[in-house]
Design a protein around this motif. Sequence first.
Motif, short mmCIF file in Angstrom:
data_model
loop_
_atom_site.label_atom_id
_atom_site.label_comp_id
_atom_site.label_asym_id
_atom_site.label_seq_id
_atom_site.Cartn_x
_atom_site.Cartn_y
_atom_site.Cartn_z
N SER A 1 0.93 -1.33 -0.23
CA SER A 1 0.17 0.09 -0.48
C SER A 1 0.82 1.51 0.01
O SER A 1 0.99 2.06 -0.93
N LEU A 2 2.14 1.45 0.60
CA LEU A 2 2.63 2.78 0.70
C LEU A 2 3.09 2.54 -1.06
O LEU A 2 3.53 3.88 -0.75
N MET A 3 4.07 1.34 -1.51
CA MET A 3 4.14 1.89 -2.72
C MET A 3 3.49 1.92 -3.47
O MET A 3 3.78 3.09 -4.56
N ALA B 1 0.13 7.64 0.11
CA ALA B 1 -0.57 9.60 -0.22
C ALA B 1 -0.08 10.59 0.39
O ALA B 1 0.42 11.59 -0.19
N ILE B 2 0.63 10.76 1.69
CA ILE B 2 1.03 12.20 2.44
C ILE B 2 2.74 12.27 2.06
O ILE B 2 3.33 13.31 1.10
N ILE B 3 3.24 11.11 1.77
CA ILE B 3 5.40 11.12 1.49
C ILE B 3 5.41 11.41 -0.52
O ILE B 3 6.64 11.59 -0.33
N LYS B 4 4.27 10.24 -1.36
CA LYS B 4 4.80 10.55 -2.46
C LYS B 4 6.13 10.51 -2.65
O LYS B 4 6.28 11.03 -3.74
N LYS B 5 6.19 8.91 -1.96
CA LYS B 5 7.30 8.62 -3.07
C LYS B 5 7.09 6.80 -2.93
O LYS B 5 7.35 5.88 -2.62
N GLY B 6 7.00 6.65 -4.19
CA GLY B 6 7.68 4.97 -4.44
C GLY B 6 8.31 4.33 -4.39
O GLY B 6 9.70 4.94 -4.22
N GLY B 7 8.50 2.91 -5.14
CA GLY B 7 10.02 2.22 -5.18
C GLY B 7 9.71 1.72 -4.14
O GLY B 7 9.68 1.79 -2.83
N LEU B 8 11.09 1.55 -4.48
CA LEU B 8 11.92 0.57 -3.36
C LEU B 8 12.88 1.33 -1.57
O LEU B 8 13.26 0.99 -0.78
N GLY B 9 12.88 2.83 -2.13
CA GLY B 9 13.56 3.75 -0.64
C GLY B 9 12.83 3.12 0.58
O GLY B 9 12.64 3.08 1.12
N MET B 10 11.68 5.06 -0.01
CA MET B 10 11.23 5.22 1.54
C MET B 10 10.25 3.92 2.00
O MET B 10 10.62 4.07 3.14
N PHE C 1 6.11 15.33 5.57
CA PHE C 1 7.05 14.61 5.27
C PHE C 1 7.71 15.78 5.01
O PHE C 1 8.76 15.62 3.98
N GLU C 2 7.31 16.95 4.93
CA GLU C 2 8.24 17.89 4.39
C GLU C 2 8.86 19.77 5.07
O GLU C 2 8.17 19.41 6.06
N PRO C 3 10.29 19.62 4.76
CA PRO C 3 11.35 20.30 5.66
C PRO C 3 10.44 21.73 6.05
O PRO C 3 10.35 22.46 6.92
N GLU C 4 9.61 22.19 4.79
CA GLU C 4 9.68 23.52 4.92
C GLU C 4 8.08 23.71 6.00
O GLU C 4 7.54 24.80 6.61
#
Length: 566
Positions: free
Chosen positions: A42-44, A477-486, A545-548
């Motif tokens: 689900s994260l990916m 949906a919040i971090i908006k990062k796919g793949g096998l990293g985050m 998860f955005e520093p700003e």
Amino acid sequence: MLKYFDEIFGKGLAFSVYMELIGYFVISISPMALPLAVLLSSLMTFGNLGEHFELTAIKSSGISLLRALRPIGIFVFFLAIGAYLSNNYLVPKVNLKTFGLLYDIRMKSPALDIKEGVFYNGIPNYSIKVNRKLDEVRLQDVIIYDHSEGQGNIGIILADSGRMEPFFNDSYMSLTLYHGYNYKESRGQRGIMEKPVDFSRTKFSENQIIFNLESFQLNRTPEDLWSTNRSIKNIAGLRMGLDSLASEINQITYLNYLNTESSYPYFARERKLTPPKDISERKRTDDSIRALKTLEQERRDRELTRRKDSITVNGSGALDSLAISVMSETQDQALASLDSDLSQRSDGGFDPNALIEKRKKLMDDVQDPAASDSGNDSSLAKPTFPVQVQKEIPQRVFSPEKKAWMDSMIVAGNYKTRAATVALNNARTLKNNFSNKLSQIDNLEREYRRYQIAWYQKYTSAFACIVMFMIGAPLGAIIKKGGLGMPVLISIIFFIVYYMLTITGEKWVKEGLTDPFLGTAFSNLMLLPFGLFFLRQARKDARLFEPETYTEGVKKLINWFKSKFS
């Protein structure tokens, strides 16, 4: 499998056996691996959608995030149902086969591998050393120590060469030795006056030895030996195990009350130690169920005997079979009435002791019908014996002088110290007995709680799939990062937290610190608020998860302090 790595590899087994074991392990760990798989997938998936702005396109078309999650949420719901069915039916059977195969592999002897210049002790009662191997069959310079008599190195065989050939499906091995000597020494008591022991040396040109290699074969253990393990039981089996453990605990507690009364003769003279009402009722119910099972077993035995007797149809055998049938039918009717009495045990008026006595009398009448039919026959009546009436012993009254003399004898004979010593020893014995019984009950209660954990895990591990989806989908949906990293990193973090909470809750239950259901579901209850929180933040398009986001918040806080204290 890494825990048993040294014990399962190097046994010379076929590749299919190892693949079978790996397949069993894959299914066995599915209750713990499936929630992690749902979290990671689900994260990916939603991280990929957010990274390529596909979630933004979905929202801009008027479809909310909850509506976008609904189809996959329905799929996860049915996946949780499938996980429950797998945990209840498939995993117990696979665990049974896993334990059996793993035990058989561990008990199997290592593969026959005789190396040059090294003593090989894999064959029972023999130690073999080969200085040179021409190939897998031909050997040179062979030394064999024979320990089959169990008296040490009293037998040794030396040979110049030999041949090693397995046969009969590798169950036996033929070792043919050429041009050697066989030395054997008798073992004596080594007494001073004993004569020297015998020593023999035999020369041979060819000597054949047959070794049994049954320990090198993979023998499958019957699956009935693992029938008491919690991991191989479904919910119905766990309920039966819980009921058996509860009956055993109640039985021990009930007997403790009955046996303790005899340990306090002065206390029990005026008062009685009676078990509590709930323990007595449970004991009565267990006795009634046990009596019902006994009746059922006896009925099956009579049916089997009736079928055997019905085979004899010639001569008097037919009459005997007919008589036995009539007697059995009469007894069946009586036992049916007993069953109806037994079914009334829930109304509080059932007495299992009366049932047992009634059953014994019925069985005696059936075994000896002449005795029951001759109630009016005085010749067959039981002889009567005169009953001796115990006379009342008059109570003695001692004079004050007699009592003073008896008290002086007690003081002079040091009877008080002896009585105190005996009482102290009795108290220590009672304390040890109570400690042993308490330890026994504590072990049974701990096993009872473990059965409860195994029962509730069937549900909680399936529900964990839904909880992990509620965390993974909004978080992706919040971090908006796919793949096998985050996604992999976040999945590992949440899964470690989930595993630690699960172990902590189960430990609390084993120690009896919390309710079994709450302890087993502790990890789900703790992670469910995180899922609801991430779902709420994902609907608002929060940038967690955005520093700003955090730098702007710090700046606002600094400006507020400046305006407040300037």
